[in-house]
Design a protein around this motif. Sequence first.
Motif, short mmCIF file in Angstrom:
data_model
loop_
_atom_site.label_atom_id
_atom_site.label_comp_id
_atom_site.label_asym_id
_atom_site.label_seq_id
_atom_site.Cartn_x
_atom_site.Cartn_y
_atom_site.Cartn_z
N ASP A 170 -8.12 34.31 -86.20
CA ASP A 170 -6.78 34.76 -85.78
C ASP A 170 -6.88 35.28 -84.36
OD1 ASP A 170 -4.13 35.35 -87.70
OD2 ASP A 170 -4.14 36.45 -85.80
N ILE A 171 -5.70 35.48 -83.77
CA ILE A 171 -5.65 36.04 -82.41
C ILE A 171 -5.49 37.56 -82.45
CG2 ILE A 171 -3.14 35.90 -82.12
CD1 ILE A 171 -3.56 34.91 -79.33
N SER A 172 -5.22 38.09 -83.64
CA SER A 172 -4.98 39.53 -83.76
C SER A 172 -6.20 40.22 -84.38
CB SER A 172 -3.74 39.76 -84.64
OG SER A 172 -3.79 41.02 -85.25
N TYR A 173 -6.74 41.20 -83.63
CA TYR A 173 -7.93 41.91 -84.12
C TYR A 173 -7.60 42.76 -85.34
CZ TYR A 173 -10.51 40.44 -80.01
OH TYR A 173 -11.14 39.68 -79.06
N SER A 174 -6.37 43.30 -85.39
CA SER A 174 -6.08 44.19 -86.52
C SER A 174 -6.01 43.41 -87.83
CB SER A 174 -4.81 45.00 -86.28
OG SER A 174 -3.72 44.15 -86.17
N VAL A 175 -5.47 42.18 -87.81
CA VAL A 175 -5.44 41.42 -89.08
C VAL A 175 -6.85 40.95 -89.45
CG1 VAL A 175 -3.01 40.72 -88.89
CG2 VAL A 175 -4.78 39.15 -88.09
N LEU A 176 -7.66 40.66 -88.44
CA LEU A 176 -9.05 40.25 -88.73
C LEU A 176 -9.81 41.38 -89.41
CD1 LEU A 176 -9.93 38.27 -85.47
CD2 LEU A 176 -9.74 37.30 -87.76
N ARG A 177 -9.57 42.61 -88.93
CA ARG A 177 -10.24 43.77 -89.55
C ARG A 177 -9.78 43.94 -91.00
NH1 ARG A 177 -9.68 46.11 -84.45
NH2 ARG A 177 -7.68 47.05 -85.00
N ALA A 178 -8.48 43.76 -91.23
CA ALA A 178 -7.96 43.91 -92.60
C ALA A 178 -8.55 42.83 -93.51
CB ALA A 178 -6.43 43.82 -92.58
N GLY A 179 -8.66 41.62 -92.99
CA GLY A 179 -9.24 40.53 -93.77
C GLY A 179 -10.69 40.81 -94.12
N GLN A 180 -11.41 41.28 -93.14
CA GLN A 180 -12.82 41.59 -93.34
C GLN A 180 -13.00 42.68 -94.40
OE1 GLN A 180 -14.29 41.93 -89.44
NE2 GLN A 180 -15.99 40.58 -89.97
N GLU A 181 -12.08 43.63 -94.39
CA GLU A 181 -12.15 44.72 -95.36
C GLU A 181 -11.86 44.18 -96.76
OE1 GLU A 181 -10.10 48.38 -94.21
OE2 GLU A 181 -9.65 48.58 -96.37
N GLY A 182 -10.89 43.27 -96.87
CA GLY A 182 -10.63 42.60 -98.15
C GLY A 182 -10.14 43.51 -99.25
N THR A 183 -9.25 44.44 -98.91
CA THR A 183 -8.69 45.38 -99.90
C THR A 183 -7.18 45.17 -99.97
OG1 THR A 183 -10.41 46.95 -99.35
CG2 THR A 183 -8.49 47.84 -100.45
N TYR A 184 -6.67 44.98 -101.19
CA TYR A 184 -5.26 44.61 -101.32
C TYR A 184 -4.55 45.47 -102.37
CZ TYR A 184 -6.92 40.75 -98.56
OH TYR A 184 -7.49 40.01 -97.55
N THR A 185 -3.25 45.69 -102.13
CA THR A 185 -2.46 46.51 -103.06
C THR A 185 -1.97 45.65 -104.23
OG1 THR A 185 -0.40 45.97 -101.93
CG2 THR A 185 -1.58 47.94 -101.14
N GLU A 186 -1.49 46.32 -105.25
CA GLU A 186 -0.93 45.63 -106.43
C GLU A 186 0.16 44.64 -105.99
OE1 GLU A 186 -1.96 46.49 -109.89
OE2 GLU A 186 -0.98 44.53 -110.08
N ASN A 187 1.02 45.08 -105.06
CA ASN A 187 2.09 44.20 -104.57
C ASN A 187 1.54 42.94 -103.92
OD1 ASN A 187 4.34 45.45 -105.33
ND2 ASN A 187 4.77 46.45 -103.35
N GLN A 188 0.52 43.14 -103.09
CA GLN A 188 -0.07 41.97 -102.42
C GLN A 188 -0.76 41.03 -103.41
OE1 GLN A 188 -2.34 44.48 -99.65
NE2 GLN A 188 -1.38 43.40 -97.96
#
Length: 301
Positions: A170-188
Motif C-alpha cells: 500500500d501507499i499508506s504507512y498507517s494501513v500497513l502497520r494495521a495490517g502487520q498487527e493483524g488485530t480486528y474487531t468483532e465488526n470487522q
Amino acid sequence: MSTSGVSTQFTEAELKLLQALVYQECGMHFDERRTHFLQDRLQRRLKECQLDSFYSYYRLLISREGKHELAQLLENLTINETSFFRNKAQLDLFHKYVLDDLLRRKQAQRDYSLRIWSAGCSTGQEPYTLAMLVADALSYYCLRNPLLVQPPSPKPVVPPPWKAEILASDISYSVLRAGQEGTYTENQMASVDYSYRLRYFDKVGERYVVKKALKELVHFDFHNLKTEYLPQRNDVIFCRNVMMYFDEAEQKRLIEKFWRCLNPDGFLFAGHAESLLGLTDRFAMLHRNSGTAYQRVEVTV
Ligand SMILES: C[S@@+](CC[C@H](N)C(=O)[O-])C[C@H]1O[C@@H](n2cnc3c(N)ncnc32)[C@H](O)[C@@H]1O
C-alpha cells in the motif's frame, strides 16, 4: 487564510496545482465530484502544520524537507474501506478455478511456489483472506494429489513442498502497520465464518488476532503503484478498488505494468466497479458464476 478553525475556500488555481501534484505522485485523480473532499483534507493538513497560506504549504510539499508531509497528505487522501471476503463470487472464482489451474500447471513443471500480490491492501483484510483461501486450497489439493513428502509436526498451514507468499502493499504507512498487527474487531470480522475464525484467529479480549502461522504467509511492504519498479514474478495480482481513483490514462499504464509483473498466463483481479474492457488487449476476461478475473494474454512472435 487563518488557522483559527475558520474554514477557508481555496481558489480553483490552488486546487488545480494540488490536484496535479497528487496525480503526479500517486496517480489519484480528483475531479469536480471530489473537490470538496480534497479541500477538506487540505484544510486539515494546513492546520496540522500550522501554516496559514496555501502557497507556504505547497512550497513545503515540493521541498526536500517536505517529503514526510507529502506522505502524510497522500495518506489523508486515500480511501481505505475494505473487508474480509469482499466480493464472494470473485473469491470463489479464485479459490475454485484459478488456484486449481495454477497448482496443476505448477506441479507439472515441478514448481511448488505460489506468489500472490494484494496491491492496495489497506488494513490487511484482503491479503489475509487470500492467505486463508490459499492455505485451504493447497491442503485440499494435496489431499487429492498426495506427494510423497512426510509433513512435519505440527502440520504447517501450507503443506510441503509447497511454498506460498502473499505480498501485501500500500501507499499508506498507517494501513500497513494495521495490517502487520493483524488485530480486528468483532465488526470487522462480521464476514468471517466460524470455521475460519477457529482455524486462523486467536480471540484476545474483545478482538481477533491473526494466528502466527497465517501471518507468516503475508508480507507487508510499501509500494506506490505510480512508480515503474513494482514487484515482479507474481502468479496472481489482486488490485481491487484502487484503480477507480485513477483516470483512464493512469489505469492503462497500471494495467500494462501489471501485465509485466505477472508470470505467463497469470491472473489479475480488479474491483467490482473496475473493468479492463476497452483499456487493454493484453488480458482475456474470465467470467464464472458472477465472478470476474483477467488472464494475461501471451504475445506470440
Ligand atoms: C479502497 S482501498 C481497497 C482495499 C482492498 N484492495 C479492497 O478491495 O478491499 C484502496 C487502497 O489503495 C491504496 N492506494 C491508493 N493509491 C495507491 C497507490 N498509488 N499505490 C499504492 N496503494 C494505493 C489506498 O491507500 C487504499 O488502502
